[in-house]
Scaffold this motif. Structure first.
Motif, PDB file in Angstrom:
ATOM      1  N   TYR A  51      44.410  42.621  43.770  1.00 34.55           N
ATOM      2  CA  TYR A  51      43.204  42.778  44.566  1.00 34.55           C
ATOM      3  C   TYR A  51      42.090  43.375  43.720  1.00 34.55           C
ATOM      4  O   TYR A  51      42.349  44.249  42.881  1.00 34.55           O
TER       5      TYR A  51
ATOM      6  N   TYR B 140      43.683  46.324  41.581  1.00 36.13           N
ATOM      7  CA  TYR B 140      44.866  46.959  42.147  1.00 36.13           C
ATOM      8  C   TYR B 140      45.909  45.862  42.357  1.00 36.13           C
ATOM      9  O   TYR B 140      45.575  44.672  42.371  1.00 36.13           O
ATOM     10  N   ARG B 141      47.153  46.270  42.542  1.00 35.62           N
ATOM     11  CA  ARG B 141      48.181  45.280  42.825  1.00 35.62           C
ATOM     12  C   ARG B 141      49.202  45.853  43.787  1.00 35.62           C
ATOM     13  O   ARG B 141      49.406  47.063  43.860  1.00 35.62           O
ATOM     14  N   GLN B 142      49.844  44.929  44.503  1.00 33.93           N
ATOM     15  CA  GLN B 142      50.869  45.335  45.454  1.00 33.93           C
ATOM     16  C   GLN B 142      52.034  44.360  45.376  1.00 33.93           C
ATOM     17  O   GLN B 142      51.868  43.163  45.648  1.00 33.93           O
TER      18      GLN B 142
ATOM     19  N   ARG C  26      50.379  49.704  47.305  1.00 32.12           N
ATOM     20  CA  ARG C  26      49.333  49.219  46.412  1.00 32.12           C
ATOM     21  C   ARG C  26      49.070  50.258  45.329  1.00 32.12           C
ATOM     22  O   ARG C  26      48.984  51.451  45.615  1.00 32.12           O
TER      23      ARG C  26
END
Length: 116
Positions: free
Chosen positions: A94, A37-39, A45
């Motif tokens: 993440y 995942y990314r934010q 996110r």
């Protein structure tokens, strides 16, 4: 106690490549669905890619054809190969492990910055 540790983030130029790794402690890795995942700053996110225990994968439309998720159960490690990166890929990445009982574990994140 399960711990997920990401590594491999950094600064890369647009069009370049980067490989992220996520290593899990404990014995859950081979029995868990894994995901990246990314934010980005100021954003929620979002899912990047997932991989099941038997290796089936899914990708967000924004990374299809550029990113590849994989796993090595013998090393308790998941990877994200990022090719042809774009400035909009800049985010904290993440890893997440979801166990058979659907309990989620998260890593602490690794920063990826793509310069234009």
């Amino acid at each position: 106690q399960v711990q997920l540790v990401e590594s491999g983030g950094g600064l890369v130029q647009a069009g370049g490549s980067l490989r992220l790794s996520c290593t899990a402690s404990g014995s859950i890795f081979s029995r868990s669905r894994m995901g990246w995942y990314r934010q980005a700053p100021g954003k929620q996110r979002e899912l990047v890619a997932t991989i099941t225990t038997d290796g089936s994968t899914t990708y967000a439309d924004s990374v299809k054809g550029r990113f590849t998720i994989s796993r090595d159960n013998a090393k308790n490690t998941m990877y994200l190969q990022m090719n042809s990166v774009k400035p909009e890929d800049t985010a904290v990445y993440y890893c997440k492990a979801t166990t058979i009982s659907s309990y989620p574990y998260w890593g602490q994140g690794t920063q990826v910055t793509v310069s234009s």
